[in-house]
Enzyme design. Structure first.
Site, PDB file in Angstrom:
ATOM      1  CG  ASN A  54      17.647  -9.536   7.975  1.00 60.73           C
ATOM      2  OD1 ASN A  54      16.957  -8.831   8.723  1.00 60.73           O
ATOM      3  ND2 ASN A  54      17.147 -10.565   7.321  1.00 60.73           N
ATOM      4  CD  GLN A 108      22.739  -8.773   8.757  1.00 62.68           C
ATOM      5  OE1 GLN A 108      23.707  -8.317   8.165  1.00 62.68           O
ATOM      6  NE2 GLN A 108      22.361 -10.029   8.603  1.00 62.68           N
ATOM      7  CB  SER A 117      24.414 -14.222  15.526  1.00 61.44           C
ATOM      8  OG  SER A 117      24.680 -15.507  15.011  1.00 61.44           O
ATOM      9  CB  ALA A 118      29.867 -16.013  16.592  1.00 58.15           C
ATOM     10  CG  HIS A 119      26.337 -17.401  11.664  1.00 62.32           C
ATOM     11  ND1 HIS A 119      25.828 -17.234  10.392  1.00 62.32           N
ATOM     12  CD2 HIS A 119      25.275 -17.357  12.493  1.00 62.32           C
ATOM     13  CE1 HIS A 119      24.503 -17.109  10.464  1.00 62.32           C
ATOM     14  NE2 HIS A 119      24.142 -17.179  11.722  1.00 62.32           N
ATOM     15  CB  CYS A 156       9.859 -18.159  -5.642  1.00 69.55           C
ATOM     16  SG  CYS A 156       8.788 -16.840  -6.183  1.00 69.55           S
TER      17      CYS A 156
HETATM   18  C1  LIG Z   1      20.989 -13.911  10.928  1.00 65.62           C
HETATM   19  C2  LIG Z   1      20.086 -13.057  11.726  1.00 65.62           C
HETATM   20  C3  LIG Z   1      19.419 -13.563  12.851  1.00 65.62           C
HETATM   21  C4  LIG Z   1      19.502 -15.013  13.249  1.00 65.62           C
HETATM   22  O1  LIG Z   1      20.763 -15.331  13.790  1.00 65.62           O
HETATM   23  P1  LIG Z   1      21.190 -16.880  13.899  1.00 65.62           P
HETATM   24  O2  LIG Z   1      22.470 -16.839  14.659  1.00 65.62           O
HETATM   25  O3  LIG Z   1      21.375 -17.356  12.495  1.00 65.62           O
HETATM   26  O4  LIG Z   1      20.115 -17.599  14.628  1.00 65.62           O
HETATM   27  C5  LIG Z   1      18.628 -12.702  13.579  1.00 65.62           C
HETATM   28  N1  LIG Z   1      18.488 -11.421  13.233  1.00 65.62           N
HETATM   29  C6  LIG Z   1      19.117 -10.883  12.159  1.00 65.62           C
HETATM   30  C7  LIG Z   1      18.937  -9.448  11.837  1.00 65.62           C
HETATM   31  C8  LIG Z   1      19.927 -11.694  11.368  1.00 65.62           C
HETATM   32  O5  LIG Z   1      20.534 -11.164  10.303  1.00 65.62           O
END
Ligand SMILES: *Cc1c(COP(=O)(O)O)cnc(C)c1O
Length: 387
Positions: free
Chosen positions: A151, A179, A199-201, A325
């Site tokens: 990420n 990702q 993850s959908a978002h 930070c």
């Molecule tokens: C955003 C992210 C997560 C966490 O996913 P959430 O749906 O926000 O809990 C886990 N792993 C990676 C690589 C991500 O980018």
């Protein structure tokens, strides 16, 4: 001033078509999918349609998909669920040094409870060497978990190769594909994985919903105890609206992904080239070619990531940094340290991530403004003066 969002790896806006698909399930189609009456069955059908769509997108079968509350839950479920299901067999887990906290923290938790974790080192580009996985496997190894793409620095790991090794040894293999799903092709069979988190978002769906792919025959302990939803693998009333949104978002990505990746990769390469040309003493973080089409991550010497972010924010540009930070700790990101950056350089990192609504003009504006911001900050930096 129009704001410019270049932080799609943190989260994406929900696609308007996704929201439209979700709407009926808040009100007229609100039934509990576990109910046997009409309202319940209507909601259940929507969930099963989403499951089929997602499964087919990933090359999986619908029974192998468990809906969760997002990437964090999917990762926790995979790591702790497999660990506790395989406890009798062994207590050793292999992961990488650059995983998301949603993998490293469950691993640290397991370390306190008798499990042994190997954190594989990565090279200067952030790549795991599959041979290292092979070397670290013992007869006590019960799980390997390596993320598909990082990420922060966007590096894409050789998941299929690692999967070949784990399959030969009969060890379950998990990948955090949060990702990559919806951005580059993800097929569970081509990747040789047994578990996969999404993850959908992160691909234009709603927040708070995700899924874990669990290959048929993989032993996993349930994580939520309660009702028998998801064939007993994940208790709690289904998040119907979220699941419908996830399904719709996956469908849209399936159609648009190839073209979007091409467009973003072009902009990404322009950014990488021009930042290096226009700004002295920069360092591209992450492999130059094996990287996500939408990820640009630079270390910019002599200044703090945080001050760059604040200055860009005042100019209407949203980006991100690996300098922590912003959080409570003063440690720079573990990912940047793992690729060998010294602390002071890791603190000066800047991440831009592109997405569905990124416009060429926005990138042009950024490339015009960024050198000015950096010159201004460097002029004020005691580190820069001393050099
Ligand atoms: C955003 C992210 C997560 C966490 O996913 P959430 O749906 O926000 O809990 C886990 N792993 C990676 C690589 C991500 O980018």
């Amino acid at each position: 001033m129009e704001k410019i969002y270049l932080d799609y790896a943190a989260t994406t806006p929900c696609d308007p078509e996704v929201l439209e698909a979700m709407k009926p399930y808040f009100f007229e189609k609100f039934g509990n999918p576990s109910s046997i009456h009409y309202f319940g069955q209507e909601a259940k059908k929507a969930i099963e349609d989403a499951r089929e769509g997602l499964a087919s997108f990933l090359g999986a079968s619908p029974a192998e998909i468990v809906f969760t509350s997002g990437g964090t839950e999917s990762n926790n479920f995979a790591v702790k669920g497999v660990a506790y299901a395989q406890e009798a067999k062994g207590n050793h887990i292999i992961t990488s040094a650059i995983e998301h906290h949603a993998i490293t923290e469950p691993c640290k938790f397991l370390e306190k409870h008798g499990f042994k974790i190997t954190y594989l080192r990565v090279d200067k580009d952030g790549l795991v060497n599959p041979e290292d996985v092979k070397k670290e496997i013992t007869d006590k190894t019960i799980l390997v978990s390596v993320m598909h793409a990082n990420n922060e620095i966007g590096v894409i790991q050789p998941i299929a190769e690692i999967g070949k090794i784990t399959r030969e040894k009969g060890i379950p293999f998990h990948t955090d594909a949060v990702q990559t799903v919806g951005h580059i092709p993800v097929n569970v069979n081509e990747l040789n994985v047994d578990l996969l988190s999404l993850s959908a978002h992160k691909f234009y769906g709603p927040k708070g919903v995700g899924a874990l792919y669990i290959r048929k025959g993989t032993r996993i302990e349930r994580f939520f105890h309660g009702g028998d939803q998801e064939k007993g693998r994940r208790a709690s009333t289904h998040n119907t609206t979220g699941i419908v949104g996830l399904g719709k978002a996956a469908g849209l990505c399936r159609r648009k992904m190839t073209e979007e990746a091409k467009f973003q990769a072009n902009l990404r390469d322009r950014m990488i080239k021009e930042i290096q040309e226009k700004i002295s003493e920069t360092h591209l973080n992450g492999h130059p070619l094996k990287r996500l089409p939408n990820n640009v991550n630079f270390s910019i010497k002599y200044i703090e990531g945080e001050s760059m972010l604040l200055n860009l924010d005042m100019l209407g540009i949203a980006a991100s940094t690996g300098s922590a930070c912003t959080s409570s700790s003063l440690e720079p990101s573990h990912v940047l340290l793992a690729i060998g950056l010294p602390h002071e350089i890791a603190h000066g990192s800047l991440r831009f991530t592109l997405g569905r609504w990124t416009k060429e003009e926005e990138v042009t504006y950024l490339l015009d403004i960024l050198p000015k911001v950096i010159n201004k900050l460097r002029a004020m930096s005691p580190l820069y003066e001393k050099k």
